[in-house]
Scaffold this motif. Structure first.
Motif, short mmCIF file in Angstrom:
data_model
loop_
_atom_site.label_atom_id
_atom_site.label_comp_id
_atom_site.label_asym_id
_atom_site.label_seq_id
_atom_site.Cartn_x
_atom_site.Cartn_y
_atom_site.Cartn_z
N THR B 3 0.86 -1.18 0.00
CA THR B 3 0.00 0.00 0.00
C THR B 3 0.91 1.23 0.00
O THR B 3 2.13 1.12 0.14
N GLU B 4 0.30 2.40 -0.14
CA GLU B 4 1.11 3.63 -0.08
C GLU B 4 1.93 3.67 1.21
O GLU B 4 3.08 4.06 1.22
N LEU B 5 1.30 3.25 2.30
CA LEU B 5 1.99 3.31 3.59
C LEU B 5 3.16 2.32 3.66
O LEU B 5 4.25 2.66 4.15
N SER B 6 2.97 1.11 3.17
CA SER B 6 4.07 0.13 3.21
C SER B 6 5.21 0.59 2.31
O SER B 6 6.38 0.39 2.63
N LYS B 7 4.85 1.22 1.19
CA LYS B 7 5.91 1.75 0.31
C LYS B 7 6.67 2.87 1.01
O LYS B 7 7.89 2.93 0.95
N GLN B 8 5.92 3.74 1.68
CA GLN B 8 6.56 4.85 2.40
C GLN B 8 7.53 4.31 3.46
O GLN B 8 8.62 4.89 3.66
N LEU B 9 7.16 3.23 4.11
CA LEU B 9 8.02 2.66 5.15
C LEU B 9 9.08 1.71 4.57
O LEU B 9 9.99 1.27 5.30
N GLY B 10 8.94 1.36 3.31
CA GLY B 10 9.91 0.47 2.69
C GLY B 10 9.84 -0.96 3.18
O GLY B 10 10.88 -1.62 3.36
N GLY B 235 -10.79 -0.97 3.40
CA GLY B 235 -10.24 0.37 3.19
C GLY B 235 -8.98 0.65 3.98
O GLY B 235 -8.47 1.77 3.94
N ALA B 236 -8.45 -0.35 4.69
CA ALA B 236 -7.23 -0.13 5.46
C ALA B 236 -6.01 -0.15 4.54
O ALA B 236 -6.03 -0.74 3.46
N GLN B 237 -4.95 0.51 4.97
CA GLN B 237 -3.68 0.50 4.23
C GLN B 237 -2.70 -0.51 4.84
O GLN B 237 -1.51 -0.51 4.53
N GLY B 238 -3.20 -1.31 5.74
CA GLY B 238 -2.37 -2.33 6.37
C GLY B 238 -3.15 -2.95 7.49
O GLY B 238 -4.26 -2.50 7.82
N VAL B 239 -2.61 -4.01 8.07
CA VAL B 239 -3.26 -4.65 9.21
C VAL B 239 -2.31 -4.62 10.40
O VAL B 239 -1.09 -4.55 10.26
#
Lengths: 368, 368
Positions: B3-10, B235-239
């Motif tokens: 997700t965008e968030l996982s990409k942001q965190l790498g 709709g979550a960007q992660g679990v």
């Protein structure tokens, strides 16, 4: 939105809707889902016959179902309402009177009877409903409390009618499977009406595994396309929605005040309470449920006594739309029910939302 | 699972794990998820520093986070434990003594202190933990109760550290967003530890809509790949998973009896009780929670008094593994925790299960 079960039933969407309103059931079936009419409120076979005639005439040959209630009613079956009435303690009767008086709830007019009767919950009535149902091309018979008796399941199977039963735990689901049921509705904690304590997210895969290869429908907390996608991702072969239809234009709650209350309620405005029937059922939280849930009050009686005790009171509350007491069974999804729309508009939203959720999950999975 | 968030965190998988065990956090980060170490049990900054040294050395430069507790502690901050102790009624102390005596729980050996201290819940301690945390390349600071103070959020932002806060309702989530938080963890009713009453199925989309475009993590009831798919479909960007790690081989519960209890428990064997901290927290149902939830007992005290009252008792119960009383915070997903496996094996299962769930949803959507 096609699963083995939806293909077997010949419906475009694996979208099952439980409703007490024939107009909602018909509209859902026409919209490509599967309408299931709740029969508990019918006290006479003729009334049910009249509404099934209407439903049959308004579904254009598409399939629909019927939900009957056959609780473990043997304990009260064969004895009359009067004898059951006699089991209600005076303290509880006084509590009903006092609570109604506190909120200035008028009496029913002379000659107007309370709408709700315990009879709908008794096996003999459920069986007379079944006799009626088998005269119609009903494709699914659902049972809200417990497993249907073996002879009912056999009779349904002989006629090509599928049977479904609601379960709030894997243990109940296995019992249904052992009884020979065709479909288990896994109904989570967040659902409206009678529910257990296990949330849909945990319950659906647990039941799907417990009764495999039987098909499972996901129920509880489902009121949008993304929630449908979630329910199906959990292993369900369809979703079972009840609350969402209450604010459709086809629903007839007989109370504008109640509709307004539903439209205004948030997801935190429901409570799982024994106030209605004696078994925990999720409903709008009201001064009425608060009174029964108050540790300093007498507390609710067991089923079926509680339902009998409060029947007339609920009729009065609804007839006079006494705001603080006015409620209805509904799930936590009530928070998303913010406008009145037609069943067709709701189904359009659900199917569009489902496709968007699938797009989203495919992007996350790197398949888009 | 990007997700965008996982990409942001790498990170390869949008899979966040909360755990009190550095070995679990490190293993999850190494396996491609994001380990978040819970700091509440650290009473000295040096202990936390020692474990962060270890964690940093065992994550190979991959990102990890820290979860601190900063409740609205102003009310008790600045006064000592002795003064808070004095607020505990004698009746409640007697109830602890009687309950322990009833189950023959031995005293701690001379000189052995209770492991748990209220101090971890006080703002001054949380702040000293934050001072330590900022010496390490922590990428995420999570806050389990309430929003972090504005200066903490600003300090994190200055250093490129993301902040997250748990929420059990859309209202709490909006409060976090207004405070300037980067990520909201929507934690449903079925989760372990402190939870509200709204189930994950309903809560996640409600919060995602309330705080958009902020990213939301789905928490509560997630312990399989299909549940991950469901959480992401909502709709979550992660679990955000907590319970599932308790029975991994890297976890150290200090009690084989407790591990066995977790492995044997079903989804219906938890309860949302105030017994642990004074706020409703989901945990194994035990004779201990039953005692505190008994309407005929004294009932739990408000936070932070309850935690202080029961700290030594819990140490004794755990040290001597007193079976009927032995418990731990855990979610309804405990029913699926039936074997001890490594964190890597669990992550492999989760990612495989996720891909299968995506396959399934695509077949249903007619896209396979």
């Amino acid at each position: 939105m096609q699963t083995e079960l939806s293909k077997q039933l010949g419906i475009p969407y694996a979208l099952f809707g439980f409703t007490p309103f024939p107009a909602v059931a018909a509209a859902l079936t026409r919209a490509g889902g599967f309408g299931v009419l709740g029969a508990v409120r019918y006290t006479s076979p003729d009334d049910l016959r009249r509404d099934l005639d209407w439903l049959d005439a308004h579904t254009g040959g598409r399939p629909y179902g019927l939900d009957v209630v056959m609780p473990a009613a043997k304990a009260v079956d064969g004895i009359g309402e009067a004898e059951i009435e006699a089991m209600i303690p005076a303290r509880h009767r006084a509590f009903v009177r006092d609570t109604l008086a506190k909120h200035h709830v008028p009496e029913l007019p002379d000659g107007e009877a309370s709408g709700w009767r315990i009879t709908g919950w008794m096996e003999q009535v459920a069986r007379s409903q079944l006799d009626v149902a088998f005269d119609y091309p009903v494709k699914l018979l659902a049972n809200a409390l417990g497993s249907p008796p073996a002879d009912v399941i056999a009779r349904a199977r002989d006629r090509g009618v599928l049977t479904a039963a609601l379960a709030g735990s894997a243990k109940h689901a296995r019992r249904h499977a052992d009884a020979g049921i065709d479909i288990v509705v896994a109904q989570g904690y967040e659902a409206g009406g009678h529910t257990g304590e296990i949330a849909t997210m945990v319950l659906v895969p647990e039941i799907a595994e417990a009764v495999a290869p039987l098909p499972v429908l996901a129920a509880g907390g489902i009121g949008s396309g993304e929630q449908i996608a979630a329910g199906l991702a959990l292993g369900a072969q369809g979703v079972w929605l009840g609350s969402l239809w209450l604010t459709t234009t086809e629903a007839d709650l007989h109370s504008r005040a109640l509709t307004r209350k539903l439209l205004a309620a948030g997801s935190g405005d429901t409570v799982r309470s024994r106030a209605l029937t004696g078994k925990p059922a999720r409903q709008l939280r009201t001064a009425w449920t608060d009174a029964w849930d108050d540790p300093d009050g007498p507390g609710a009686l067991p089923m079926p006594l509680q339902g009998l005790l409060v029947a007339e009171a609920l009729s009065r509350i609804q007839r006079y739309e006494v705001q603080p007491l006015l409620g209805t069974p509904v799930g936590q999804i009530v928070g998303r029910m913010t406008s009145e729309r037609s069943v067709q508009a709701v189904v359009d939203d659900l199917t569009r939302g489902f496709e968007k959720a699938v797009d989203r999950i495919n992007r996350i999975a790197g398949r888009a």
